[in-house]
Design a protein around this motif. Structure first.
Motif, PDB file in Angstrom:
ATOM      1  N   ASN A  44      -3.832  -1.524   5.942  1.00 46.35           N
ATOM      2  CA  ASN A  44      -5.230  -1.354   5.560  1.00 46.35           C
ATOM      3  C   ASN A  44      -5.514   0.135   5.406  1.00 46.35           C
ATOM      4  OD1 ASN A  44      -5.647  -4.146   5.825  1.00 46.35           O
ATOM      5  ND2 ASN A  44      -6.168  -3.937   7.989  1.00 46.35           N
ATOM      6  N   HIS A  45      -6.145   0.527   4.301  1.00 46.22           N
ATOM      7  CA  HIS A  45      -6.459   1.932   4.051  1.00 46.22           C
ATOM      8  C   HIS A  45      -7.833   2.288   4.607  1.00 46.22           C
ATOM      9  CE1 HIS A  45      -3.031   3.094   1.799  1.00 46.22           C
ATOM     10  NE2 HIS A  45      -3.356   2.554   0.636  1.00 46.22           N
ATOM     11  N   SER A  46      -7.914   3.435   5.295  1.00 49.21           N
ATOM     12  CA  SER A  46      -9.191   4.034   5.694  1.00 49.21           C
ATOM     13  C   SER A  46      -9.286   5.394   5.028  1.00 49.21           C
ATOM     14  CB  SER A  46      -9.282   4.198   7.217  1.00 49.21           C
ATOM     15  OG  SER A  46      -9.312   2.945   7.874  1.00 49.21           O
ATOM     16  N   PRO A  95      -6.388  12.452  -0.748  1.00 56.72           N
ATOM     17  CA  PRO A  95      -7.318  12.632   0.370  1.00 56.72           C
ATOM     18  C   PRO A  95      -6.758  12.057   1.664  1.00 56.72           C
ATOM     19  CG  PRO A  95      -8.426  11.676  -1.537  1.00 56.72           C
ATOM     20  CD  PRO A  95      -6.957  11.638  -1.825  1.00 56.72           C
ATOM     21  N   LYS A  96      -7.361  12.479   2.783  1.00 61.44           N
ATOM     22  CA  LYS A  96      -6.951  11.944   4.077  1.00 61.44           C
ATOM     23  C   LYS A  96      -7.112  10.430   4.081  1.00 61.44           C
ATOM     24  CE  LYS A  96      -8.191  11.899   9.001  1.00 61.44           C
ATOM     25  NZ  LYS A  96      -6.824  12.004   9.533  1.00 61.44           N
ATOM     26  N   VAL A  97      -6.035   9.746   4.462  1.00 68.23           N
ATOM     27  CA  VAL A  97      -6.067   8.290   4.570  1.00 68.23           C
ATOM     28  C   VAL A  97      -5.273   7.900   5.803  1.00 68.23           C
ATOM     29  CG1 VAL A  97      -4.081   8.103   3.007  1.00 68.23           C
ATOM     30  CG2 VAL A  97      -5.545   6.113   3.376  1.00 68.23           C
ATOM     31  N   THR A  98      -5.799   6.962   6.572  1.00 64.07           N
ATOM     32  CA  THR A  98      -5.080   6.447   7.737  1.00 64.07           C
ATOM     33  C   THR A  98      -4.877   4.951   7.562  1.00 64.07           C
ATOM     34  OG1 THR A  98      -7.170   6.185   8.954  1.00 64.07           O
ATOM     35  CG2 THR A  98      -5.934   8.228   9.300  1.00 64.07           C
ATOM     36  N   GLY A  99      -3.927   4.425   8.321  1.00 64.96           N
ATOM     37  CA  GLY A  99      -3.581   3.025   8.198  1.00 64.96           C
ATOM     38  C   GLY A  99      -2.464   2.844   7.186  1.00 64.96           C
ATOM     39  N   ASN A 132       0.838  -1.204   0.000  1.00 66.63           N
ATOM     40  CA  ASN A 132       0.000   0.000   0.000  1.00 66.63           C
ATOM     41  C   ASN A 132       0.872   1.253   0.000  1.00 66.63           C
ATOM     42  OD1 ASN A 132      -2.376  -1.407   0.060  1.00 66.63           O
ATOM     43  ND2 ASN A 132      -2.961  -0.814   2.136  1.00 66.63           N
ATOM     44  N   SER A 133       0.421   2.291  -0.711  1.00 69.55           N
ATOM     45  CA  SER A 133       1.204   3.528  -0.747  1.00 69.55           C
ATOM     46  C   SER A 133       0.319   4.702  -1.140  1.00 69.55           C
ATOM     47  CB  SER A 133       2.373   3.402  -1.735  1.00 69.55           C
ATOM     48  OG  SER A 133       1.888   3.239  -3.058  1.00 69.55           O
ATOM     49  N   VAL A 134       0.854   5.893  -0.940  1.00 71.57           N
ATOM     50  CA  VAL A 134       0.206   7.132  -1.376  1.00 71.57           C
ATOM     51  C   VAL A 134       1.265   7.995  -2.054  1.00 71.57           C
ATOM     52  CG1 VAL A 134      -1.538   7.063   0.450  1.00 71.57           C
ATOM     53  CG2 VAL A 134       0.625   8.269   0.850  1.00 71.57           C
ATOM     54  N   SER A 135       0.805   8.943  -2.888  1.00 77.93           N
ATOM     55  CA  SER A 135       1.751   9.859  -3.519  1.00 77.93           C
ATOM     56  C   SER A 135       1.067  11.181  -3.811  1.00 77.93           C
ATOM     57  CB  SER A 135       2.300   9.260  -4.823  1.00 77.93           C
ATOM     58  OG  SER A 135       1.266   9.112  -5.781  1.00 77.93           O
TER      59      SER A 135
END
Length: 219
Positions: free
Chosen positions: A210-212, A203-207, A196-199
């Motif tokens: 597991n993505h929330s 939007p706001k994501v926690t975890g 899992n990753s973000v770039s």
């Protein structure tokens, strides 16, 4: 009596002007509420095969998402595919989903990547979906902005319910003439060697494993 007539006249003008606001120009997508898509928008879906073992998918009770949420998830999307619209998106602190190669003016682009189930993966999609990558894993592109305060009311159409997404503010963006409720979707993503990753601006994501994601429902 004259005072009451004046107040009613002002309220009538306010309601009329609020409902007359159109969707801003540009192409973009939003997650679909149970009430459906705005008139003229296109519809699509994404099936995400989530973790098989000890699945802990969850969402806010009494949510308003149009989809199916069990050990896997099916999300529905509304996409505005024509550029024409009513001016630009207002300043604020919120995100939408990108449709096409670019975000509307004033937004910065980013993405969220889900490492979906590895074993017997059943991911699928159909229709019109946000820009991204839809294979055995899922990447969705977003458009976010923080050039205004989430506490300041912005003008968007009030005819039908819709969703925006939280960005950097601790609250959902305020929208004139609409009540707002935060609703969260948590997906149980792949347990083994999770990637899992973000770039960028997302939007706001926690975890981490597991993505929330934090959605804002307007009605």
């Amino acid at each position: 009596m004259e005072g009451l007539v004046f107040i009613l006249a002002v309220l009538s003008l306010w309601v009329g002007s609020s409902s007359a606001v159109g969707w801003p120009s540009g192409t973009y997508s939003m997650i679909t509420p149970k009430s459906g898509c705005p008139s003229g928008w296109k519809w699509g879906w994404r099936y995400q095969d989530n973790e098989d073992t000890g699945n802990v998918n969850s969402m806010t009770s009494y949510h308003h998402f149009n989809g199916f949420f069990f050990d896997d998830t099916i999300h529905y999307y509304c996409s505005k595919t024509s550029y024409s619209g009513s001016g630009s998106w207002p300043r604020g602190n919120y995100c939408i989903m990108r449709y096409g190669s670019y975000c509307p003016s004033g937004f910065s682009s980013g993405s969220i990547y889900w490492d979906d189930e590895d074993s017997y993966n059943m991911n699928g999609k159909g229709g019109y979906v946000p820009s991204g990558t839809y294979g055995s894993n899922t990447r969705i592109n977003y458009c976010c902005r923080s050039d205004g305060s989430a506490y300041s009311y912005i003008s968007l159409p009030t005819t039908d319910p819709f969703y925006l997404m939280r960005y950097t503010s601790s609250i959902c963006q305020r929208v004139s003439g609409m009540s707002v409720r935060e609703e969260i979707i948590t997906t149980d993503d792949e347990d083994t060697s999770n990637n899992n990753s973000v770039s960028g601006s997302h939007p706001k994501v926690t975890g981490t494993r597991n993505h929330s994601l934090y959605y804002c429902y307007y009605s």
